[in-house]
Design a protein around this motif. Structure first.
Motif, PDB file in Angstrom:
ATOM      1  N   VAL A  69      23.623  33.279 131.001  1.00 19.22           N
ATOM      2  CA  VAL A  69      23.641  34.321 132.031  1.00 19.22           C
ATOM      3  C   VAL A  69      22.627  34.020 133.126  1.00 19.22           C
ATOM      4  O   VAL A  69      22.929  34.121 134.323  1.00 19.22           O
ATOM      5  CB  VAL A  69      23.365  35.711 131.418  1.00 19.22           C
ATOM      6  N   PHE A 101      27.101  40.441 130.617  1.00 12.79           N
ATOM      7  CA  PHE A 101      27.535  39.486 131.639  1.00 12.79           C
ATOM      8  C   PHE A 101      28.367  38.344 131.050  1.00 12.79           C
ATOM      9  O   PHE A 101      28.917  37.543 131.797  1.00 12.79           O
ATOM     10  CB  PHE A 101      26.329  38.921 132.388  1.00 12.79           C
ATOM     11  N   PRO A 158      21.168  41.220 129.111  1.00 15.81           N
ATOM     12  CA  PRO A 158      22.123  40.381 129.865  1.00 15.81           C
ATOM     13  C   PRO A 158      23.444  40.150 129.143  1.00 15.81           C
ATOM     14  O   PRO A 158      24.341  39.507 129.678  1.00 15.81           O
ATOM     15  CB  PRO A 158      21.367  39.058 130.022  1.00 15.81           C
ATOM     16  N   ILE A 160      21.695  34.272 126.599  1.00 16.48           N
ATOM     17  CA  ILE A 160      20.722  34.666 127.618  1.00 16.48           C
ATOM     18  C   ILE A 160      20.498  33.533 128.622  1.00 16.48           C
ATOM     19  O   ILE A 160      20.369  33.765 129.825  1.00 16.48           O
ATOM     20  CB  ILE A 160      19.390  35.125 126.979  1.00 16.48           C
TER      21      ILE A 160
END
Length: 334
Positions: A310, A190, A187, A307
């Motif tokens: 996101v 992002f 992730p 993490i």
């Protein structure tokens, strides 16, 4: 000369964007952490780490513009501030990479700090003046040089080792480390403001660069990064001497400056030129206190935080989308 290079970007935007995407994702950890992961954790944890790295840009390219309302969430003021705050972490990782790799060369720690500061100041000035295209161009040029030097260095260190290679374990007892790193990596893209800005820039820009299928650029960028990691894996078997350590330091610097420029530019994107300049300068000053963390320490700190950001952003995007969908349905039934 500059006009010729800019015209090349306009004619081959897919490849130039792809190289910039790969170069931005690389950072110092891709080589330094890659070698240490293979040597300390084993082959399987390295493969899992490499899979996460390769998929990150591809996953972003395939889903960033397809998840409803996600772009709106990431361009909202609160999210812009959060992403802007994460950018200094990435800058610190880059600067730490330059400093640490020069520590094993004759110029030492202090020389590494000076080199890192010179590049940071150079890119702050360059990006303030020329913006997006200067970043795409510098990424492309440095990443082409990375492939050439990486290929040559891998061959040289493997031959110069004279069969006296580092023994790598399979790492079956450390698979959970590989899985954790893979999950933390996927992730990560992002939270790169530069990637979202590239999507926006592709749709509409003032430089007359023709719109392309930008998803293709992210896929090519991810695959190009995966090919690069194959050479990093082979390099983990080799033992470095003084000359090869100097070449490695140059290689890491070329890798790092691409990521450094993109994240300094991301701070400009998020906070504007004036405030962005102030934050970039503060980021460089604070770096002196982050040096002891090392590359892996700074990356782990940042990756553990992002993490959750996101996942929260994606959840918010879907809630926003379904809420609007429900409201439209209610209005239709009135």
């Amino acid at each position: 000369m500059i006009k010729k290079l800019v015209s090349r970007i306009k004619q081959n935007a897919t490849i130039y964007y792809a190289m910039s995407i790969a170069a931005t994702w690389a950072n110092a950890g891709s080589l330094l952490n890659g070698i240490s992961t293979a040597q300390n954790d084993g082959i399987i944890p390295f493969i899992l780490w490499a899979i996460g790295n390769t998929l990150a840009c591809i996953v972003f390219g395939l889903f960033a513009s397809r998840i409803p309302k996600l772009t709106d969430v990431f361009y909202s003021k609160p999210m812009q501030i959060i992403m802007g705050i994460m950018c200094p972490f990435q800058c610190w990782i880059s600067l730490n990479g330059i400093q640490s790799v020069f520590a094993s060369t004759p110029i030492g720690d202090i020389g590494g700090i000076v080199v890192a500061l010179i590049f940071a100041i150079f890119f702050i000035v360059l990006l303030y003046k020329y913006g997006m295209l200067s970043n795409v161009l510098s990424d492309h040029l440095s990443w082409v040089a990375v492939y050439v030097i990486l290929f040559a260095l891998t061959i040289v260190v493997l031959i110069s080792s004279n069969g006296n290679y580092v023994t790598l374990t399979m790492g079956l007892d450390k698979i959970e480390i590989g899985i954790k790193n893979c999950i933390l990596l996927i992730p990560g893209a992002f939270l790169y403001p530069y990637y979202f800005e590239l999507l926006k820039y592709n749709n509409k820009n003032s430089d007359n660069v023709k719109k392309i299928n930008v998803e293709k650029s992210f896929i090519i960028g991810g695959l190009a990064f995966g090919i690069y990691l194959i050479f990093v894996f082979f390099m983990a078997f080799a033992k470095f001497g003084m000359i090869t350590n100097i070449i490695k330091a140059i290689l890491v610097t070329l890798i790092v400056i691409s990521s450094l420029s993109s994240f300094l530019y991301s701070i400009f994107i998020t906070f504007g030129k004036k405030l962005g300049t102030v934050i970039n300068i503060i980021t460089v000053i604070i770096w002196q206190f982050i040096i002891p963390l090392g590359v892996m320490g700074a990356w782990t700190l940042m990756a553990s935080i992002r993490i959750y950001i996101v996942l929260g952003a994606i959840l918010t995007a879907y809630i926003w989308y379904f809420k609007e969908k429900r409201e439209r349905k209610m209005l239709k039934n009135v």
